[in-house]
Design an enzyme around this catalytic site. Structure first.
Site, PDB file in Angstrom:
ATOM      1  N   LYS A   1     -10.499  -8.773  -3.606  1.00  0.00           N
ATOM      2  CA  LYS A   1     -11.102  -7.521  -3.124  1.00  0.00           C
ATOM      3  C   LYS A   1     -10.315  -6.320  -3.641  1.00  0.00           C
ATOM      4  CE  LYS A   1     -10.030  -6.039   1.146  1.00  0.00           C
ATOM      5  NZ  LYS A   1      -9.441  -4.707   1.211  1.00  0.00           N
ATOM      6  N   ASN A   2      -8.976  -6.391  -3.534  1.00  0.00           N
ATOM      7  CA  ASN A   2      -8.144  -5.228  -3.854  1.00  0.00           C
ATOM      8  C   ASN A   2      -7.944  -5.004  -5.343  1.00  0.00           C
ATOM      9  OD1 ASN A   2      -8.105  -4.781  -1.183  1.00  0.00           O
ATOM     10  ND2 ASN A   2      -6.000  -5.440  -0.842  1.00  0.00           N
TER      11      ASN A   2
ATOM     12  N   ARG B   1     -11.717   3.231   3.222  1.00  0.00           N
ATOM     13  CA  ARG B   1     -10.757   4.192   2.679  1.00  0.00           C
ATOM     14  C   ARG B   1     -10.589   4.097   1.170  1.00  0.00           C
ATOM     15  NH1 ARG B   1      -7.280   6.282   5.600  1.00  0.00           N
ATOM     16  NH2 ARG B   1      -5.895   6.428   3.836  1.00  0.00           N
TER      17      ARG B   1
ATOM     18  N   CYS C   1      -6.728   5.230  10.546  1.00  0.00           N
ATOM     19  CA  CYS C   1      -6.874   3.802  10.244  1.00  0.00           C
ATOM     20  C   CYS C   1      -6.105   2.997  11.284  1.00  0.00           C
ATOM     21  CB  CYS C   1      -6.321   3.519   8.850  1.00  0.00           C
ATOM     22  SG  CYS C   1      -6.381   1.772   8.434  1.00  0.00           S
TER      23      CYS C   1
ATOM     24  N   ARG D   1      -2.157   6.785   7.022  1.00  0.00           N
ATOM     25  CA  ARG D   1      -2.370   6.485   5.591  1.00  0.00           C
ATOM     26  C   ARG D   1      -2.747   7.761   4.837  1.00  0.00           C
ATOM     27  NH1 ARG D   1      -5.830   1.080   5.045  1.00  0.00           N
ATOM     28  NH2 ARG D   1      -5.004   1.120   2.933  1.00  0.00           N
ATOM     29  N   PRO D   2      -1.768   8.670   4.638  1.00  0.00           N
ATOM     30  CA  PRO D   2      -2.090   9.909   3.923  1.00  0.00           C
ATOM     31  C   PRO D   2      -2.373   9.632   2.448  1.00  0.00           C
ATOM     32  CG  PRO D   2       0.272   9.699   4.249  1.00  0.00           C
ATOM     33  CD  PRO D   2      -0.363   8.529   4.960  1.00  0.00           C
TER      34      PRO D   2
ATOM     35  N   ASP E   1      -1.316  12.096   0.147  1.00  0.00           N
ATOM     36  CA  ASP E   1      -0.570  13.215  -0.464  1.00  0.00           C
ATOM     37  C   ASP E   1      -0.009  12.845  -1.839  1.00  0.00           C
ATOM     38  OD1 ASP E   1       2.718  12.683   0.810  1.00  0.00           O
ATOM     39  OD2 ASP E   1       0.976  11.384   1.090  1.00  0.00           O
TER      40      ASP E   1
ATOM     41  N   ASP F   1      -0.034  -7.469   3.763  1.00  0.00           N
ATOM     42  CA  ASP F   1      -1.352  -8.013   4.113  1.00  0.00           C
ATOM     43  C   ASP F   1      -1.293  -9.462   4.576  1.00  0.00           C
ATOM     44  OD1 ASP F   1      -3.132  -6.146   1.510  1.00  0.00           O
ATOM     45  OD2 ASP F   1      -2.304  -5.551   3.441  1.00  0.00           O
TER      46      ASP F   1
ATOM     47  N   ARG G   1     -14.937  -7.960   6.039  1.00  0.00           N
ATOM     48  CA  ARG G   1     -14.587  -6.952   5.033  1.00  0.00           C
ATOM     49  C   ARG G   1     -13.764  -7.546   3.899  1.00  0.00           C
ATOM     50  NH1 ARG G   1     -12.391  -1.444   7.417  1.00  0.00           N
ATOM     51  NH2 ARG G   1     -12.553  -1.061   5.169  1.00  0.00           N
TER      52      ARG G   1
HETATM   53  C1  EPZ Z   1      -3.483  -0.962  -0.626  1.00  0.00           C
HETATM   54  O1  EPZ Z   1      -3.719   0.147   0.242  1.00  0.00           O
HETATM   55  C2  EPZ Z   1      -4.349  -2.116  -0.110  1.00  0.00           C
HETATM   56  N1  EPZ Z   1      -5.741  -1.718  -0.093  1.00  0.00           N
HETATM   57  C3  EPZ Z   1      -3.915  -2.481   1.314  1.00  0.00           C
HETATM   58  O2  EPZ Z   1      -4.655  -3.641   1.712  1.00  0.00           O
HETATM   59  C4  EPZ Z   1      -2.454  -2.858   1.303  1.00  0.00           C
HETATM   60  O3  EPZ Z   1      -2.033  -3.093   2.622  1.00  0.00           O
HETATM   61  C5  EPZ Z   1      -1.622  -1.713   0.703  1.00  0.00           C
HETATM   62  O4  EPZ Z   1      -2.104  -1.367  -0.606  1.00  0.00           O
HETATM   63  C6  EPZ Z   1      -0.153  -2.080   0.563  1.00  0.00           C
HETATM   64  O5  EPZ Z   1       0.007  -3.220  -0.182  1.00  0.00           O
HETATM   65  C7  EPZ Z   1      -6.461  -1.814  -1.238  1.00  0.00           C
HETATM   66  O6  EPZ Z   1      -5.979  -2.157  -2.287  1.00  0.00           O
HETATM   67  C8  EPZ Z   1      -7.895  -1.474  -1.150  1.00  0.00           C
HETATM   68  P1  EPZ Z   1      -0.425   2.289  -0.285  1.00  0.00           P
HETATM   69  P2  EPZ Z   1      -3.182   1.612  -0.151  1.00  0.00           P
HETATM   70  O7  EPZ Z   1      -0.902   3.596  -0.811  1.00  0.00           O
HETATM   71  O8  EPZ Z   1      -3.169   1.785  -1.612  1.00  0.00           O
HETATM   72  C9  EPZ Z   1       2.107   5.473   2.212  1.00  0.00           C
HETATM   73  C10 EPZ Z   1      -6.064  -4.978   3.043  1.00  0.00           C
HETATM   74  O9  EPZ Z   1      -5.769  -5.549   4.102  1.00  0.00           O
HETATM   75  N2  EPZ Z   1       1.426   6.497   1.402  1.00  0.00           N
HETATM   76  O10 EPZ Z   1       0.271   1.388  -1.209  1.00  0.00           O
HETATM   77  O11 EPZ Z   1      -3.951   2.568   0.678  1.00  0.00           O
HETATM   78  C11 EPZ Z   1       1.124   4.733   3.120  1.00  0.00           C
HETATM   79  O12 EPZ Z   1       0.858   5.427   4.296  1.00  0.00           O
HETATM   80  C12 EPZ Z   1      -5.581  -3.534   2.803  1.00  0.00           C
HETATM   81  O13 EPZ Z   1      -6.715  -5.504   2.133  1.00  0.00           O
HETATM   82  C13 EPZ Z   1       1.793   7.817   1.551  1.00  0.00           C
HETATM   83  O14 EPZ Z   1       2.676   8.150   2.356  1.00  0.00           O
HETATM   84  O15 EPZ Z   1      -1.678   1.525   0.387  1.00  0.00           O
HETATM   85  C14 EPZ Z   1       1.838   3.417   3.332  1.00  0.00           C
HETATM   86  O16 EPZ Z   1       2.766   3.551   4.359  1.00  0.00           O
HETATM   87  C15 EPZ Z   1      -5.028  -2.902   4.033  1.00  0.00           C
HETATM   88  N3  EPZ Z   1       1.144   8.752   0.810  1.00  0.00           N
HETATM   89  C16 EPZ Z   1       2.531   3.182   1.994  1.00  0.00           C
HETATM   90  O17 EPZ Z   1       2.620   4.456   1.352  1.00  0.00           O
HETATM   91  C17 EPZ Z   1       0.166   8.407  -0.120  1.00  0.00           C
HETATM   92  O18 EPZ Z   1      -0.408   9.300  -0.779  1.00  0.00           O
HETATM   93  C18 EPZ Z   1       1.820   2.205   1.064  1.00  0.00           C
HETATM   94  O19 EPZ Z   1       0.464   2.561   1.009  1.00  0.00           O
HETATM   95  C19 EPZ Z   1      -0.167   7.068  -0.258  1.00  0.00           C
HETATM   96  C20 EPZ Z   1       0.489   6.096   0.507  1.00  0.00           C
END
Ligand code: EPZ
Length: 434
Positions: free
Chosen positions: A22-23, A93, A117, A122-123, A125, A309, A401
């Protein structure tokens, strides 16, 4: 809303097949928007998140067809309306990853800002920081991110690290945008997840020039044009990891097909520490529990560390270990909605900040529980399969999902799971669950 009724105490046996990831499929669907033409994606899982993203892409003016369950054709010859509607983005998202490709191709895009979420804050930024570094002007209007680059994007050196390390979809967005930027872009602290490496390979097949694939240091030479692609999505390592943990929690022996062990080294290492055997076997592996479950400490980290995950699923597993385990969540510090539900099944879990002390118990007891998010629901299904009695897991739309017909797959390897809906009481009678 559908719910599952799960009869406990059944060992999982024989063979289960893993779907495409999926991811990986989601950002790769977004990448096809960069290619002027019809792209074909193979091994796309049949999931509600994929369907929702397909609707969003259709709204952009790009027809999406599914010649069969696991193939998808996206015709991005034209993108009429670079606009990501709140009604769709609020459901999924990952829709935010249309931002980079549409900004690069259309030089203007509006996407609803993703909201709250259940797994925590999950910002986006860092996504915006990266796109601004490529020269985009970005502002927020009525809950929508408006990004513009009338003269096109320009390559830059970008540090994409954040408070929790790298960002997966942030790397996807910036990498996709940089493929059509003028000049060279260097991304430091890029995410190294296999799904991002698969996206980069797909982009290179479309004519992009990305090097350092799979490493935190990506170099992207901008090009003027990208073409359509025919790409096969990598196997889903999180689905595979879930089946591995399910085999062990039921004391079973399961062969998992279409599973790339290379993507799961941290997970395999933990399973062996807990007392399982994991043997490579053709295009997959065979997993079995030998003896009793041993405790282990887990800290979730960006890839190649232990994936967040799989945190919930391994918490359900360690709840039955002989001793105490400590689980520290370093990616989503609030990702613990499953703790209270597992405790309702007689687990002994104590949350302290971004950590949970798991005091192993001899058995879990069936109870009605509530799924809150995708991976938490997988953990509750696992706990139900190991528990004494019949467990009811409510709100299983969460699990749909990210897992394709999981109850059918698990029933085919020995589980007793009935999907039921209050309106249509059918399937298995109480007696059948034992
Ligand atoms: C991806 O989400 C995956 N989703 C998530 O899987 C997975 O948990 C996550 O990566 C971490 O491995 C998809 O690929 C669709 P991140 P993503 O940006 O990209 C912080 C599932 O169960 N952050 O790597 O949204 C954030 O809050 C899902 O399949 C910022 O602070 O995650 C988090 O604490 C759930 N600012 C950390 O970084 C930003 O702009 C990692 O988030 C972006 C992220």
């Amino acid at each position: 809303m559908d719910y599952f009724r799960i009869g406990g105490g059944k060992r999982l046996r024989v063979t289960v097949e893993v779907n495409g990831a999926k991811n990986a499929a989601l950002p790769i669907m977004a990448a096809t928007l960069l290619g002027e033409g019809r792209s074909e994606l193979i091994d796309v899982p049949d999931l509600s998140d994929i369907a929702v993203f397909g609707q969003l892409i259709e709204q952009l003016g790009c027809p999406v067809t599914r010649p069969d369950k696991h193939r998808m054709i996206i015709d991005a010859t034209r993108v009429d309306r670079p606009f990501g509607d709140y009604e769709i983005v609020r459901k999924m998202r990952a829709s935010v990853c249309i931002l980079g490709p549409l900004l690069a191709r259309c030089r203007r895009v509006e996407v609803s800002m993703p909201g709250g979420c259940s797994i925590g804050d999950r910002p986006v930024d860092i996504h915006l920081r990266g796109l601004r570094a490529l020269g985009a002007q970005i502002h927020l209007k009525g809950g929508y991110i408006v990004a513009e680059a009338p003269k096109g994007l320009v390559g830059a050196e970008i540090f994409l690290g954040g408070p929790f390390g790298s960002t997966v979809l942030g790397t996807a967005n910036v990498m996709m945008a940089a493929t059509l930027a003028k000049g060279r872009t260097i991304i430091e602290s890029a995410a190294c997840e296999p799904e991002i490496a698969d996206l980069a390979r797909c982009l290179n097949q479309m004519g992009a020039k990305i090097s350092g694939v799979g490493s935190p240091h990506l170099v992207i030479e901008g090009v003027d044009h990208l073409g359509p692609v025919r790409h096969t999505v990598i196997p889903d390592r999180i689905e595979a990891g879930t089946f591995m943990a399910a085999a062990v929690i039921t004391g079973g022996r399961l062969t998992i097909r279409n599973c790339c062990l290379e993507h799961l080294m941290a997970v395999v290492d933990k399973l062996r520490e807990i007392g399982a055997t994991v043997e490579a076997d053709g295009d997959g592996c065979t997993v079995a529990l030998v003896g009793n479950l041993r405790p282990a400490d887990i800290t979730t980290l960006p890839y190649p560390g232990f994936p967040t995950d799989l945190q919930a699923q391994f918490m359900a597993l360690l709840a039955l270990a002989e001793g105490n385990s400590l689980i520290i969540e370093k990616i989503f510090p609030d990702r613990f909605m499953h703790v209270a539900e597992l405790n309702r099944m007689a687990a002994n879990l104590r949350k302290e900040g971004a950590a949970v002390l798991v005091a192993g118990v001899p058995r879990l007891i069936a109870a009605p529980v509530m799924a809150s998010d995708l991976r938490a629901s997988a953990a509750l299904v696992m706990a139900g399969m190991a528990a004494e009695g019949t467990t009811t897991v409510n709100r299983v739309y969460h699990i749909d999902r990210g897992y394709e017909k999981i109850e059918e797959k698990l029933n085919a390897v020995g589980a007793r799971i009935a999907r039921e809906n209050p309106n249509a009481k059918m399937a298995l009678k109480e007696g059948d669950m034992t």
